[in-house]
Scaffold this motif. Sequence first.
Motif, PDB file in Angstrom:
ATOM      1  N   LEU A   1       0.824  -1.211   0.000  1.00 43.87           N
ATOM      2  CA  LEU A   1       0.000   0.000   0.000  1.00 43.87           C
ATOM      3  C   LEU A   1       0.857   1.260   0.000  1.00 43.87           C
ATOM      4  CD1 LEU A   1      -2.657  -1.161   2.591  1.00 43.87           C
ATOM      5  CD2 LEU A   1      -2.976  -0.910   0.129  1.00 43.87           C
ATOM      6  N   LEU A   2       2.033   1.193   0.597  1.00 45.81           N
ATOM      7  CA  LEU A   2       2.907   2.354   0.666  1.00 45.81           C
ATOM      8  C   LEU A   2       3.664   2.611  -0.628  1.00 45.81           C
ATOM      9  CD1 LEU A   2       4.449   1.853   4.213  1.00 45.81           C
ATOM     10  CD2 LEU A   2       2.891   3.664   3.509  1.00 45.81           C
ATOM     11  N   VAL A   3       3.963   1.547  -1.370  1.00 41.23           N
ATOM     12  CA  VAL A   3       4.851   1.673  -2.523  1.00 41.23           C
ATOM     13  C   VAL A   3       4.128   2.019  -3.810  1.00 41.23           C
ATOM     14  CG1 VAL A   3       6.387   0.361  -4.035  1.00 41.23           C
ATOM     15  CG2 VAL A   3       6.585   0.146  -1.590  1.00 41.23           C
ATOM     16  N   ARG A   4       3.061   1.367  -4.107  1.00 43.87           N
ATOM     17  CA  ARG A   4       2.474   1.402  -5.443  1.00 43.87           C
ATOM     18  C   ARG A   4       1.618   2.631  -5.681  1.00 43.87           C
ATOM     19  NH1 ARG A   4       3.343   0.507 -10.347  1.00 43.87           N
ATOM     20  NH2 ARG A   4       1.511   0.086 -11.559  1.00 43.87           N
ATOM     21  N   ARG A   5       2.110   3.521  -6.469  1.00 44.82           N
ATOM     22  CA  ARG A   5       1.328   4.647  -6.998  1.00 44.82           C
ATOM     23  C   ARG A   5       1.817   4.874  -8.419  1.00 44.82           C
ATOM     24  NH1 ARG A   5      -3.128   5.649  -4.414  1.00 44.82           N
ATOM     25  NH2 ARG A   5      -2.842   6.088  -2.243  1.00 44.82           N
ATOM     26  N   SER A   6       0.947   4.635  -9.376  1.00 43.49           N
ATOM     27  CA  SER A   6       1.345   4.806 -10.767  1.00 43.49           C
ATOM     28  C   SER A   6       0.277   5.583 -11.510  1.00 43.49           C
ATOM     29  CB  SER A   6       1.548   3.442 -11.436  1.00 43.49           C
ATOM     30  OG  SER A   6       1.830   3.607 -12.796  1.00 43.49           O
ATOM     31  N   SER A   7       0.715   6.581 -12.233  1.00 48.10           N
ATOM     32  CA  SER A   7      -0.232   7.359 -13.023  1.00 48.10           C
ATOM     33  C   SER A   7      -0.539   6.675 -14.347  1.00 48.10           C
ATOM     34  CB  SER A   7       0.339   8.756 -13.272  1.00 48.10           C
ATOM     35  OG  SER A   7       1.561   8.654 -13.973  1.00 48.10           O
ATOM     36  N   GLN A   8       0.204   5.612 -14.648  1.00 51.66           N
ATOM     37  CA  GLN A   8       0.018   4.921 -15.922  1.00 51.66           C
ATOM     38  C   GLN A   8      -0.949   3.749 -15.808  1.00 51.66           C
ATOM     39  OE1 GLN A   8       4.044   3.862 -16.442  1.00 51.66           O
ATOM     40  NE2 GLN A   8       4.676   5.883 -17.144  1.00 51.66           N
ATOM     41  N   THR A   9      -1.442   3.485 -14.625  1.00 49.19           N
ATOM     42  CA  THR A   9      -2.324   2.354 -14.409  1.00 49.19           C
ATOM     43  C   THR A   9      -3.775   2.792 -14.538  1.00 49.19           C
ATOM     44  OG1 THR A   9      -0.707   1.475 -12.870  1.00 49.19           O
ATOM     45  CG2 THR A   9      -2.871   0.498 -12.812  1.00 49.19           C
ATOM     46  N   GLY A  10      -4.557   1.989 -15.235  1.00 49.74           N
ATOM     47  CA  GLY A  10      -5.974   2.280 -15.383  1.00 49.74           C
ATOM     48  C   GLY A  10      -6.725   2.089 -14.080  1.00 49.74           C
ATOM     49  N   THR A  11      -7.958   2.508 -14.057  1.00 51.29           N
ATOM     50  CA  THR A  11      -8.764   2.463 -12.842  1.00 51.29           C
ATOM     51  C   THR A  11      -9.039   1.035 -12.378  1.00 51.29           C
ATOM     52  OG1 THR A  11      -9.827   4.508 -13.536  1.00 51.29           O
ATOM     53  CG2 THR A  11     -10.919   3.263 -11.806  1.00 51.29           C
ATOM     54  N   VAL A  12      -9.421   0.165 -13.295  1.00 49.62           N
ATOM     55  CA  VAL A  12      -9.765  -1.217 -12.927  1.00 49.62           C
ATOM     56  C   VAL A  12      -8.557  -1.956 -12.358  1.00 49.62           C
ATOM     57  CG1 VAL A  12     -10.567  -3.437 -13.813  1.00 49.62           C
ATOM     58  CG2 VAL A  12     -11.723  -1.336 -14.512  1.00 49.62           C
ATOM     59  N   PRO A  13      -7.399  -1.942 -13.036  1.00 51.37           N
ATOM     60  CA  PRO A  13      -6.241  -2.627 -12.449  1.00 51.37           C
ATOM     61  C   PRO A  13      -5.820  -2.039 -11.094  1.00 51.37           C
ATOM     62  CG  PRO A  13      -5.823  -2.140 -14.755  1.00 51.37           C
ATOM     63  CD  PRO A  13      -7.089  -1.448 -14.382  1.00 51.37           C
TER      64      PRO A  13
ATOM     65  N   LYS B   1      -7.751  -0.534  -8.860  1.00 50.01           N
ATOM     66  CA  LYS B   1      -8.720  -0.937  -7.839  1.00 50.01           C
ATOM     67  C   LYS B   1      -8.522  -2.396  -7.437  1.00 50.01           C
ATOM     68  CE  LYS B   1     -12.383   2.370  -8.694  1.00 50.01           C
ATOM     69  NZ  LYS B   1     -13.768   2.587  -9.088  1.00 50.01           N
ATOM     70  N   PHE B   2      -8.224  -3.256  -8.398  1.00 52.05           N
ATOM     71  CA  PHE B   2      -7.960  -4.665  -8.094  1.00 52.05           C
ATOM     72  C   PHE B   2      -6.743  -4.778  -7.175  1.00 52.05           C
ATOM     73  CE2 PHE B   2      -5.924  -8.756  -8.939  1.00 52.05           C
ATOM     74  CZ  PHE B   2      -6.966  -9.611  -8.634  1.00 52.05           C
ATOM     75  N   TYR B   3      -5.699  -4.054  -7.525  1.00 49.36           N
ATOM     76  CA  TYR B   3      -4.467  -4.077  -6.736  1.00 49.36           C
ATOM     77  C   TYR B   3      -4.727  -3.626  -5.308  1.00 49.36           C
ATOM     78  CZ  TYR B   3       0.136  -2.687  -5.066  1.00 49.36           C
ATOM     79  OH  TYR B   3       1.266  -2.536  -4.326  1.00 49.36           O
ATOM     80  N   TYR B   4      -5.351  -2.473  -5.163  1.00 47.13           N
ATOM     81  CA  TYR B   4      -5.606  -1.946  -3.824  1.00 47.13           C
ATOM     82  C   TYR B   4      -6.610  -2.803  -3.060  1.00 47.13           C
ATOM     83  CZ  TYR B   4      -2.706   2.115  -4.376  1.00 47.13           C
ATOM     84  OH  TYR B   4      -1.628   2.935  -4.536  1.00 47.13           O
TER      85      TYR B   4
ATOM     86  N   TYR C   1      -0.806  -7.592  -7.172  1.00 48.82           N
ATOM     87  CA  TYR C   1       0.195  -7.003  -8.062  1.00 48.82           C
ATOM     88  C   TYR C   1       0.188  -7.679  -9.431  1.00 48.82           C
ATOM     89  CZ  TYR C   1       4.577  -5.540 -10.078  1.00 48.82           C
ATOM     90  OH  TYR C   1       5.515  -5.040 -10.937  1.00 48.82           O
ATOM     91  N   PHE C   2       0.248  -9.004  -9.444  1.00 49.00           N
ATOM     92  CA  PHE C   2       0.284  -9.705 -10.731  1.00 49.00           C
ATOM     93  C   PHE C   2      -1.050  -9.623 -11.461  1.00 49.00           C
ATOM     94  CE2 PHE C   2       3.866 -11.867  -8.545  1.00 49.00           C
ATOM     95  CZ  PHE C   2       4.857 -11.402  -9.402  1.00 49.00           C
ATOM     96  N   GLY C   3      -2.156  -9.602 -10.699  1.00 44.40           N
ATOM     97  CA  GLY C   3      -3.463  -9.399 -11.319  1.00 44.40           C
ATOM     98  C   GLY C   3      -3.572  -8.020 -11.948  1.00 44.40           C
ATOM     99  N   MET C   4      -3.029  -7.014 -11.285  1.00 44.62           N
ATOM    100  CA  MET C   4      -3.023  -5.659 -11.834  1.00 44.62           C
ATOM    101  C   MET C   4      -2.231  -5.639 -13.138  1.00 44.62           C
ATOM    102  SD  MET C   4      -1.261  -2.208 -10.343  1.00 44.62           S
ATOM    103  CE  MET C   4       0.339  -2.959 -10.489  1.00 44.62           C
ATOM    104  N   ARG C   5      -1.066  -6.289 -13.129  1.00 47.05           N
ATOM    105  CA  ARG C   5      -0.248  -6.332 -14.346  1.00 47.05           C
ATOM    106  C   ARG C   5      -0.993  -7.001 -15.495  1.00 47.05           C
ATOM    107  NH1 ARG C   5       3.234  -2.528 -14.563  1.00 47.05           N
ATOM    108  NH2 ARG C   5       5.055  -2.769 -13.277  1.00 47.05           N
ATOM    109  N   LEU C   6      -1.694  -8.061 -15.194  1.00 47.47           N
ATOM    110  CA  LEU C   6      -2.475  -8.752 -16.221  1.00 47.47           C
ATOM    111  C   LEU C   6      -3.625  -7.878 -16.701  1.00 47.47           C
ATOM    112  CD1 LEU C   6      -2.904 -11.416 -17.768  1.00 47.47           C
ATOM    113  CD2 LEU C   6      -4.376 -12.140 -15.880  1.00 47.47           C
ATOM    114  N   LEU C   7      -4.322  -7.243 -15.792  1.00 50.74           N
ATOM    115  CA  LEU C   7      -5.446  -6.386 -16.167  1.00 50.74           C
ATOM    116  C   LEU C   7      -4.997  -5.145 -16.939  1.00 50.74           C
ATOM    117  CD1 LEU C   7      -7.592  -6.581 -12.906  1.00 50.74           C
ATOM    118  CD2 LEU C   7      -8.196  -7.476 -15.171  1.00 50.74           C
TER     119      LEU C   7
END
Length: 141
Positions: A58-70, A72-75, A128-134
């Motif tokens: 929760l502290l590390v992952r912040r990306s402006s290149q990630t879509g909303t669905v991936p 939300k899945f990650y968080y 994390y891996f689900g976000m990458r796939l999404l």
Amino acid sequence: MKSKNILFLISVIVQIAIIVALATAPAWFSQPVVGNAGMPWGNLLTWVLLTLFPSNFLLVRRSSQTGTVPQKFYYGCAYLGFAQGLFWGIVTYMLAGNWAGNFVNDPESAEIWELYTYVTALLPFIGYFGMRLLMIFFKKG
């Protein structure tokens, strides 16, 4: 240095110390934290570890290149892992009937506890891996 980075660094150092301690299995791990029938130090430190680990995600992952669905899945997975980590000791007590996590003559509860523990530790990775796939299917628009 940002406070978020300092928290992350402290969390990682504490986790490494706990993992090293768990790997060396000192005798004091079986000693209760308070009283004679309390939670052993090993279980308390494992509880702390299972709570801190998802918080790193929760502290590390912040990306402006990630879509909303991936995102939300990650968080969702990271927050669920964090919540499960917070309740790990309570679940252990409820399933085992003691703070030490001794499952005497109750293999079904032991299996449920093992599954709960594994899922708690794996949820951040799944997120994390689900976000990458999404991210393949849901681009930031």
